[in-house]
Design a protein around this motif. Sequence first.
Motif, mmCIF file in Angstrom:
data_model
loop_
_atom_site.group_PDB
_atom_site.id
_atom_site.type_symbol
_atom_site.label_atom_id
_atom_site.label_comp_id
_atom_site.label_asym_id
_atom_site.label_seq_id
_atom_site.Cartn_x
_atom_site.Cartn_y
_atom_site.Cartn_z
ATOM 1 N N ALA A 11 16.893 19.041 12.223
ATOM 2 C CA ALA A 11 16.707 17.850 11.397
ATOM 3 C C ALA A 11 16.179 18.171 10.010
ATOM 4 N N ILE A 12 15.382 19.214 9.860
ATOM 5 C CA ILE A 12 14.801 19.508 8.536
ATOM 6 C C ILE A 12 15.878 19.822 7.505
ATOM 7 N N PRO A 13 16.790 20.792 7.758
ATOM 8 C CA PRO A 13 17.845 21.007 6.757
ATOM 9 C C PRO A 13 18.788 19.818 6.626
ATOM 10 N N LEU A 14 19.044 19.100 7.723
ATOM 11 C CA LEU A 14 19.916 17.929 7.635
ATOM 12 C C LEU A 14 19.284 16.841 6.774
ATOM 13 N N ALA A 15 17.970 16.663 6.882
ATOM 14 C CA ALA A 15 17.290 15.655 6.067
ATOM 15 C C ALA A 15 17.346 16.023 4.586
ATOM 16 N N ILE A 16 17.213 17.307 4.285
ATOM 17 C CA ILE A 16 17.324 17.748 2.883
ATOM 18 C C ILE A 16 18.736 17.495 2.367
ATOM 19 N N MET A 17 19.745 17.793 3.193
ATOM 20 C CA MET A 17 21.124 17.507 2.808
ATOM 21 C C MET A 17 21.358 16.007 2.644
ATOM 22 N N ARG A 18 20.713 15.226 3.482
ATOM 23 C CA ARG A 18 20.880 13.764 3.442
ATOM 24 C C ARG A 18 20.366 13.170 2.144
ATOM 25 N N THR A 19 19.387 13.813 1.523
ATOM 26 C CA THR A 19 18.838 13.306 0.262
ATOM 27 C C THR A 19 19.645 13.769 -0.948
ATOM 28 N N SER A 20 20.668 14.589 -0.726
ATOM 29 C CA SER A 20 21.479 15.077 -1.842
ATOM 30 C C SER A 20 22.268 13.936 -2.472
ATOM 31 N N LYS A 21 22.444 14.006 -3.774
ATOM 32 C CA LYS A 21 23.243 13.003 -4.485
ATOM 33 C C LYS A 21 24.733 13.290 -4.398
ATOM 34 N N ASN A 22 25.083 14.466 -3.888
ATOM 35 C CA ASN A 22 26.490 14.820 -3.715
ATOM 36 C C ASN A 22 27.008 14.183 -2.422
ATOM 37 N N PRO A 23 27.978 13.268 -2.498
ATOM 38 C CA PRO A 23 28.442 12.591 -1.269
ATOM 39 C C PRO A 23 29.113 13.533 -0.285
ATOM 40 N N PHE A 24 29.636 14.662 -0.752
ATOM 41 C CA PHE A 24 30.257 15.618 0.154
ATOM 42 C C PHE A 24 29.205 16.387 0.970
ATOM 43 N N VAL A 25 27.977 16.363 0.502
ATOM 44 C CA VAL A 25 26.873 16.986 1.245
ATOM 45 C C VAL A 25 26.164 15.965 2.119
ATOM 46 N N SER A 26 25.835 14.814 1.545
ATOM 47 C CA SER A 26 25.085 13.801 2.293
ATOM 48 C C SER A 26 25.973 12.966 3.210
ATOM 49 N N GLY A 27 27.251 12.816 2.879
ATOM 50 C CA GLY A 27 28.152 11.962 3.651
ATOM 51 C C GLY A 27 28.308 12.382 5.107
ATOM 52 N N PRO A 28 28.640 13.648 5.387
ATOM 53 C CA PRO A 28 28.764 14.054 6.796
ATOM 54 C C PRO A 28 27.473 13.881 7.597
ATOM 55 N N VAL A 29 26.336 14.104 6.954
ATOM 56 C CA VAL A 29 25.057 13.928 7.661
ATOM 57 C C VAL A 29 24.835 12.453 7.965
ATOM 58 N N TRP A 30 25.158 11.593 6.989
ATOM 59 C CA TRP A 30 25.037 10.148 7.222
ATOM 60 C C TRP A 30 25.918 9.706 8.373
ATOM 61 N N LEU A 31 27.154 10.205 8.427
ATOM 62 C CA LEU A 31 28.067 9.842 9.511
ATOM 63 C C LEU A 31 27.520 10.289 10.861
ATOM 64 N N TYR A 32 26.990 11.502 10.915
ATOM 65 C CA TYR A 32 26.413 12.022 12.159
ATOM 66 C C TYR A 32 25.247 11.159 12.625
ATOM 67 N N THR A 33 24.313 10.855 11.726
ATOM 68 C CA THR A 33 23.154 10.050 12.119
ATOM 69 C C THR A 33 23.569 8.629 12.488
ATOM 70 N N TYR A 34 24.578 8.102 11.791
ATOM 71 C CA TYR A 34 25.047 6.752 12.087
ATOM 72 C C TYR A 34 25.631 6.683 13.497
ATOM 73 N N LEU A 35 26.436 7.674 13.865
ATOM 74 C CA LEU A 35 27.070 7.687 15.179
ATOM 75 C C LEU A 35 26.044 7.819 16.299
ATOM 76 N N PHE A 36 25.090 8.732 16.145
ATOM 77 C CA PHE A 36 24.152 8.985 17.238
ATOM 78 C C PHE A 36 23.012 7.976 17.284
ATOM 79 N N ARG A 37 22.742 7.308 16.180
ATOM 80 C CA ARG A 37 21.745 6.239 16.212
ATOM 81 C C ARG A 37 22.380 4.903 16.583
ATOM 82 N N GLY A 38 23.684 4.815 16.460
ATOM 83 C CA GLY A 38 24.378 3.553 16.723
ATOM 84 C C GLY A 38 24.935 3.422 18.117
#
Length: 240
Positions: free
Chosen positions: A45-72
């Motif tokens: 989660a630590i590196p994923l959270a750092i990636m999630r805060t990135s302004k680059n959508p190609f970096v933060s987007g996949p992490v957002w999708l992963y968290t959305y799927l497993f939290r949803g």
Amino acid sequence: MPDFIAQWLNQNEIFTAMTIMEYWNGLVSTVQLVFLSLVIGLLCAIPLAIMRTSKNPFVSGPVWLYTYLFRGTPLLIQLYIIYYGIAQIPGIQETFWWEIFREPFYPALLAFTLNTAAYTTEIIRGAIAATPHGEIEAAKAYGMNWFMRIRRIVLPSAARRAVQAYSNEVIFMLHSSAIASVVTIVDLTGAARNIYSRFYAPFDAFIFVALIYMMLTFILVFAFRKLENHLLRHQRPINN
């Protein structure tokens, strides 16, 4: 187990030396499963959270999708998909992976790890996003590069803000581990179910397990309270 304890236990029908050892083995399985999933999930989660805060959508987007799927989706559904789905992958039964995932412990560990990593990622991401801008600017003024700012300023500051929310996630995972018994893991709940089916005593079996879960929860609450006091000790007033 000492003989006098075994004799005392064997004087009743349900809580015998054999059933107490069954509960103990279930407790060990529960602690192993929860501990490993939390440790691996936090490390992911630590590196994923750092990636999630990135302004680059190609970096933060996949992490957002992963968290959305497993939290949803419910953890039970994720466990079923991983436990039953891995066996359906073509050719996996001819590889060394099948020797690992044929045992129910590892699919359960994978499901729990992915689930807790998703929640922990969002907890840490929120704590990172709440880092005061002045701290970042001060670190830049000292000449710190990005990696040093993350390691020495952002993550320690985020840890102090995230510890309370993360303690809730740890307790949630402990309670959620009760579903591991649906994939034949004899954890605490599985041991209670076996004893209930053997003696037809649901209240005795499940209330005893509920007390064990409460004891584990109180231990976690106490440990996190000590950790929180340690991390926030700099905010305590100085006694003159």
